[in-house]
Write a protein that holds these residues in place. Sequence first.
Motif, PDB file in Angstrom:
ATOM      1  N   LEU A 155      -2.193   3.802  -2.085  1.00  0.00           N
ATOM      2  CA  LEU A 155      -2.861   4.318  -0.888  1.00  0.00           C
ATOM      3  C   LEU A 155      -3.786   5.482  -1.249  1.00  0.00           C
ATOM      4  O   LEU A 155      -4.927   5.556  -0.770  1.00  0.00           O
ATOM      5  CB  LEU A 155      -1.822   4.767   0.139  1.00  0.00           C
ATOM      6  N   ASN A 158      -6.859   4.013  -3.120  1.00  0.00           N
ATOM      7  CA  ASN A 158      -7.776   3.306  -2.224  1.00  0.00           C
ATOM      8  C   ASN A 158      -8.469   4.265  -1.263  1.00  0.00           C
ATOM      9  O   ASN A 158      -9.635   4.057  -0.901  1.00  0.00           O
ATOM     10  CB  ASN A 158      -7.019   2.235  -1.436  1.00  0.00           C
ATOM     11  N   THR A 159      -7.748   5.296  -0.845  1.00  0.00           N
ATOM     12  CA  THR A 159      -8.366   6.293   0.031  1.00  0.00           C
ATOM     13  C   THR A 159      -9.483   7.031  -0.693  1.00  0.00           C
ATOM     14  O   THR A 159     -10.579   7.237  -0.148  1.00  0.00           O
ATOM     15  CB  THR A 159      -7.309   7.301   0.526  1.00  0.00           C
ATOM     16  N   ALA A 162     -12.406   4.688  -1.120  1.00  0.00           N
ATOM     17  CA  ALA A 162     -13.169   4.535   0.127  1.00  0.00           C
ATOM     18  C   ALA A 162     -14.048   5.748   0.378  1.00  0.00           C
ATOM     19  O   ALA A 162     -15.203   5.618   0.816  1.00  0.00           O
ATOM     20  CB  ALA A 162     -12.208   4.321   1.293  1.00  0.00           C
ATOM     21  N   THR A 196     -13.987  -1.601   0.720  1.00  0.00           N
ATOM     22  CA  THR A 196     -13.088  -0.507   0.372  1.00  0.00           C
ATOM     23  C   THR A 196     -12.314  -0.005   1.588  1.00  0.00           C
ATOM     24  O   THR A 196     -11.157   0.394   1.478  1.00  0.00           O
ATOM     25  CB  THR A 196     -13.863   0.655  -0.256  1.00  0.00           C
ATOM     26  N   ASP A 197     -12.948  -0.052   2.765  1.00  0.00           N
ATOM     27  CA  ASP A 197     -12.254   0.351   3.995  1.00  0.00           C
ATOM     28  C   ASP A 197     -11.099  -0.604   4.293  1.00  0.00           C
ATOM     29  O   ASP A 197      -9.997  -0.174   4.674  1.00  0.00           O
ATOM     30  CB  ASP A 197     -13.225   0.367   5.176  1.00  0.00           C
ATOM     31  N   GLN A 200      -8.283   0.041   1.975  1.00  0.00           N
ATOM     32  CA  GLN A 200      -7.543   1.236   2.369  1.00  0.00           C
ATOM     33  C   GLN A 200      -6.571   0.922   3.510  1.00  0.00           C
ATOM     34  O   GLN A 200      -5.419   1.367   3.504  1.00  0.00           O
ATOM     35  CB  GLN A 200      -8.500   2.347   2.799  1.00  0.00           C
ATOM     36  N   GLU A 204      -2.510   1.161   3.493  1.00  0.00           N
ATOM     37  CA  GLU A 204      -1.734   1.915   4.477  1.00  0.00           C
ATOM     38  C   GLU A 204      -0.588   1.071   5.029  1.00  0.00           C
ATOM     39  O   GLU A 204       0.537   1.563   5.179  1.00  0.00           O
ATOM     40  CB  GLU A 204      -2.649   2.375   5.616  1.00  0.00           C
TER      41      GLU A 204
END
Length: 227
Positions: A155, A158-159, A162, A196-197, A200, A204
């Motif tokens: 997470l 990826n955050t 993003a 990428t969003d 993310q 999550e």
Amino acid sequence: MKTLLKIALFSSMFIAFGASAQQSVIGEINYNDLENYISLAKKNFPRKKMFEERVKLSKVGVTTSQLSYLDIFNASYYYRPSDRRVIDPINPYNVNGVQFGVNISLGSFLSKPFDVKRSKGEYKISQLEDEEYNTTLTMEVKRRYYDYILMLKQLKINTQSAQDNKSVTESLKNKFEKGEITLDAYNQSRIAQSGTDLSQIQAEVNYLKAKDLLEEMIGVKLSDVKK
């Protein structure tokens, strides 16, 4: 312009890769927390409680079977007032006063040692089952904890990815508005940003699932666990 877009996207990928390479799941494992979670699971998880109750019941069974030796003896007494006459031609030994008698069941006497042995065996089996489940429970808590740490790290990665891609997209948007890149190049950056969003969001969800599974095992919310 295509070269500029490739450089920008490559830079974004490089940043994300660099963030990923710097992350270490092993370095994030807190063994004190892990031992605490294992203790909580042994205390709170319903299936563990079931095995403990079986041990208690089988232990009571051993005590009960040992005390049942008294069942083979049947004591009795008769009371006849001494001022009453006894007329019993069948049993001339019947006299006035209090009389006691004890009867022994030979069948029960011979079967009791086997009953005790069986109850002790059942007690031992319940203990071994409880010990085996302790091992199973410990491994399951570890597995869920490692999954939780993994999902947490993913997470974070990826955050960060993003956020980095968003910065690239904003930069390309400014260049597009200035006429420095084509609409196609800008749209490609937006597509990459959407990817990428979504990653993310999926990270999550995976994190929340792993967190729920760990909390299910330890019986409390992670936020309520004392550090």
